[in-house]
Design a protein around this motif. Structure first.
Motif, PDB file in Angstrom:
ATOM      1  N   ASP A  79      41.039  27.524  51.102  1.00  0.00           N
ATOM      2  CA  ASP A  79      40.476  28.817  51.464  1.00  0.00           C
ATOM      3  C   ASP A  79      40.311  28.874  52.980  1.00  0.00           C
ATOM      4  O   ASP A  79      39.516  28.122  53.560  1.00  0.00           O
TER       5      ASP A  79
ATOM      6  N   ARG B 194      40.014  29.754  36.345  1.00  0.00           N
ATOM      7  CA  ARG B 194      40.687  30.963  36.839  1.00  0.00           C
ATOM      8  C   ARG B 194      42.007  31.073  36.084  1.00  0.00           C
ATOM      9  O   ARG B 194      42.778  30.112  36.025  1.00  0.00           O
TER      10      ARG B 194
ATOM     11  N   SER C  23      43.630  36.251  38.340  1.00  0.00           N
ATOM     12  CA  SER C  23      44.474  36.589  39.486  1.00  0.00           C
ATOM     13  C   SER C  23      45.799  37.127  38.984  1.00  0.00           C
ATOM     14  O   SER C  23      46.293  36.694  37.937  1.00  0.00           O
TER      15      SER C  23
ATOM     16  N   ASP D 178      40.218  39.870  40.660  1.00  0.00           N
ATOM     17  CA  ASP D 178      39.578  39.731  41.967  1.00  0.00           C
ATOM     18  C   ASP D 178      40.489  39.096  43.009  1.00  0.00           C
ATOM     19  O   ASP D 178      40.064  38.856  44.131  1.00  0.00           O
ATOM     20  N   GLU D 179      41.764  38.853  42.625  1.00  0.00           N
ATOM     21  CA  GLU D 179      42.633  38.108  43.532  1.00  0.00           C
ATOM     22  C   GLU D 179      44.087  38.443  43.277  1.00  0.00           C
ATOM     23  O   GLU D 179      44.502  38.653  42.131  1.00  0.00           O
TER      24      GLU D 179
ATOM     25  N   HIS E  50      43.891  43.762  50.221  1.00  0.00           N
ATOM     26  CA  HIS E  50      42.593  43.979  50.856  1.00  0.00           C
ATOM     27  C   HIS E  50      42.110  45.405  50.644  1.00  0.00           C
ATOM     28  O   HIS E  50      40.899  45.647  50.493  1.00  0.00           O
TER      29      HIS E  50
ATOM     30  N   LEU F 243      40.499  43.002  47.093  1.00  0.00           N
ATOM     31  CA  LEU F 243      40.847  41.730  46.470  1.00  0.00           C
ATOM     32  C   LEU F 243      41.137  40.664  47.517  1.00  0.00           C
ATOM     33  O   LEU F 243      41.565  40.966  48.640  1.00  0.00           O
ATOM     34  N   ARG F 244      40.893  39.418  47.151  1.00  0.00           N
ATOM     35  CA  ARG F 244      41.327  38.295  47.972  1.00  0.00           C
ATOM     36  C   ARG F 244      42.847  38.164  47.843  1.00  0.00           C
ATOM     37  O   ARG F 244      43.408  38.442  46.785  1.00  0.00           O
ATOM     38  N   VAL F 245      43.494  37.687  48.913  1.00  0.00           N
ATOM     39  CA  VAL F 245      44.945  37.545  48.898  1.00  0.00           C
ATOM     40  C   VAL F 245      45.300  36.096  49.200  1.00  0.00           C
ATOM     41  O   VAL F 245      44.834  35.522  50.191  1.00  0.00           O
ATOM     42  N   VAL F 246      46.131  35.515  48.323  1.00  0.00           N
ATOM     43  CA  VAL F 246      46.561  34.124  48.452  1.00  0.00           C
ATOM     44  C   VAL F 246      48.055  34.089  48.710  1.00  0.00           C
ATOM     45  O   VAL F 246      48.830  34.797  48.049  1.00  0.00           O
TER      46      VAL F 246
ATOM     47  N   CYS G 175      46.100  36.322  55.235  1.00  0.00           N
ATOM     48  CA  CYS G 175      45.902  35.770  53.887  1.00  0.00           C
ATOM     49  C   CYS G 175      44.575  35.011  53.835  1.00  0.00           C
ATOM     50  O   CYS G 175      44.221  34.277  54.764  1.00  0.00           O
ATOM     51  N   ASP G 176      43.848  35.201  52.754  1.00  0.00           N
ATOM     52  CA  ASP G 176      42.537  34.564  52.614  1.00  0.00           C
ATOM     53  C   ASP G 176      42.638  33.107  52.214  1.00  0.00           C
ATOM     54  O   ASP G 176      41.727  32.321  52.495  1.00  0.00           O
TER      55      ASP G 176
END
Length: 501
Positions: free
Chosen positions: A255, A347, A377, A397-398, A428, A432-435, A453-454
């Protein structure tokens, strides 16, 4: 020196030896008639269960140690669409068995199974000859059988495969010939089961496990997976040590915002060749079993990590076959309860293509998982057919940017960077979080972080670990020696868990 025994007496001897294991006794029609086995034709026996078929196959392999052996499983379906000929009249079943017996040789064996299927054991048969026999049996059944003076149309799917000549010969002091024959029977039954499933689902009529053909090789792998999964799940149920054939590999995720490892993605692979069988199982009944095994093992590992002070999530991919099924939430809830894990410690990853295939079903499944407390995700974003409108309505959430899109950052082209930036902005914008997935080198790593990117994951960020304890070292921040020096300057070292030295 005695004269060699001819094949026919050898087959008869083998049948006499195994007949006592089968109940009821070998059956034949009282008189030759339409649809009945011809006089002097192949033996027709009834096996009360799969174990009896296994014993019969093992006995014939022992009786013919220098010859190959082919096995066919015939699944029956009347032309009127009623599923399960096994529920039909005894006259119909006898007629079907007799018609199949007419299509094989005198030295072969036709076995009637309790679920309405048939098996044919072809002494001296190979994979290629099994295909010919299967096509002949299927054609004979499609020609119809006579029951009570009426012609009944019957269709069939056939799965077939063959052992190699000498396959049951022991390779050393162990195993014994009987053990070698039993193992050969195990493999052959598993392969033919897989072939029959493919023949039914694909509508090909006859499917053959033949390592010399591309599709046949895939069926062999599918059969191997089925055998390994059954053994692994049985060991899990009995509390025995885990099977070594299938193992979890872990991909840590870092992260960027928190400056620590937050997630480890689990993937089940074969221990001897590191291939992931997930794609192989796609579209088959093995996919839910594969998910169950991954969930059980991943949750046990994350519970152990939490007990050691490592607060991470275990991520597991949900196959498309399971996403829309009502049993998914029950499967996840049961695995959490069995492992004693909190819902937030897991997850679930769902592929964007699977969501796009049926957005309504996906939304219902993900909503139920959200109520359960399990975060989810959506993966593969940027390389699929997703609907942005549907994506905004999903309880996730992702987002995980597809590895192929992330890999395009290596080119250094502004157009590729703009595309990734747009996907990150979309995530975003939806809150949402971005991976970024597939971060496999330093340049891609820096670019993904620069684009906002998170979190990042890939070979460059964290090594894939073949064991949970090794993955735990990385997740605790104690596995710095596992990271190549070129990786370390890109991100700060992961912080140790509170309270750890």
């Amino acid at each position: 020196m005695s004269a060699p025994t001819s094949p026919a007496p050898r087959a008869a001897t083998a049948l006499r030896r195994v007949a006592a294991l089968l109940r009821p006794r070998p059956l034949r029609a009282a008189q030759p008639r339409a649809g009945a086995a011809r006089a002097g034709g192949p033996a027709v026996v009834t096996a009360p269960d799969r174990d009896a078929l296994h014993r019969l196959l093992t006995g014939l392999l022992l009786e013919h140690p220098g010859e190959p052996m082919a096995l066919l499983l015939v699944g029956l379906l009347p032309a009127d669409g009623r599923d399960g000929v096994g529920d039909g009249s005894e006259d119909l079943l006898r007629a079907v068995v007799g018609r199949a017996a007419d299509a094989v040789r005198d030295r072969d064996v036709v076995v009637r199974l309790p679920d309405g299927r048939l098996a044919v054991l072809v002494v001296g048969g190979t994979a290629s000859s099994a295909r010919r026999v299967g096509e002949r049996v299927r054609a004979a059944l499609q020609a119809g059988v006579v029951v009570g003076g009426a012609l009944v149309d019957v269709d069939a799917s056939v799965g077939a495969g063959g052992s190699r000549a000498g396959a049951t010969a022991p390779t050393g002091p162990h195993p014994t010939p009987a053990e070698a024959a039993a193992r050969c029977a195990d493999r052959l039954l598993a392969e033919v089961d897989a072939a029959l499933e493919v023949a039914r689902s694909a509508g090909t009529g006859v499917a053959v496990v033949d390592p010399g053909e591309r599709e046949g090789a895939r069926l062999a792998d599918l059969a191997r997976l089925g055998t390994d999964l059954r053994r692994a799940l049985a060991a899990e149920e009995d509390g025995r040590p885990a099977s070594d054939a299938l193992r979890l590999r872990w991909q840590p995720r870092f992260d960027v915002r928190a400056g620590r490892w937050t997630t480890a993605t689990a993937r089940l692979v074969w221990a001897d060749d590191a291939r992931a069988p997930r794609d192989l199982a796609a579209g088959t009944a093995l996919a839910p079993d594969l998910l169950q095994l991954e969930l059980r093992r991943a949750l046990r590992a994350v519970v152990a990590w939490h007990a050691d002070g490592v607060r991470v999530q275990a991520a597991v991919r949900v196959p498309g076959e399971a996403l829309g099924r009502p049993g998914l939430v029950d499967l996840v809830a049961g695995a959490l309860e069995e492992a004693g894990a909190a819902p937030g410690s897991l997850r679930l990853l769902v592929d964007d293509d699977d969501v796009a295939a049926d957005p309504s079903a996906a939304a219902v499944a993900l909503a139920r998982l959200s109520v359960l407390g399990v975060p989810t995700s959506v993966t593969g974003l940027g390389a699929s057919r997703s609907s942005v409108a549907a994506l905004g309505a999903l309880p996730v959430d992702e987002l995980v940017v597809d590895a192929r899109l992330v890999a395009s950052l290596r080119s250094g082209r502004e157009g590729d960077a703009r595309l990734v930036r747009a996907v990150v902005g979309l995530g975003h914008g939806l809150g949402l979080r971005v991976v970024a997935a597939g971060v496999d080198d330093a340049a891609t790593h820096r670019a993904a972080v620069a684009l906002g990117c998170d979190a990042v994951e890939g070979e460059h960020v964290g090594p894939v670990a073949g064991r949970a304890d090794v993955a735990g070292l990385v997740l605790r921040g104690e596995g710095g020696d596992l990271l190549a020096p070129s990786r370390r300057p890109v991100l700060p070292a992961p912080r140790r868990a509170p309270g750890r030295p």
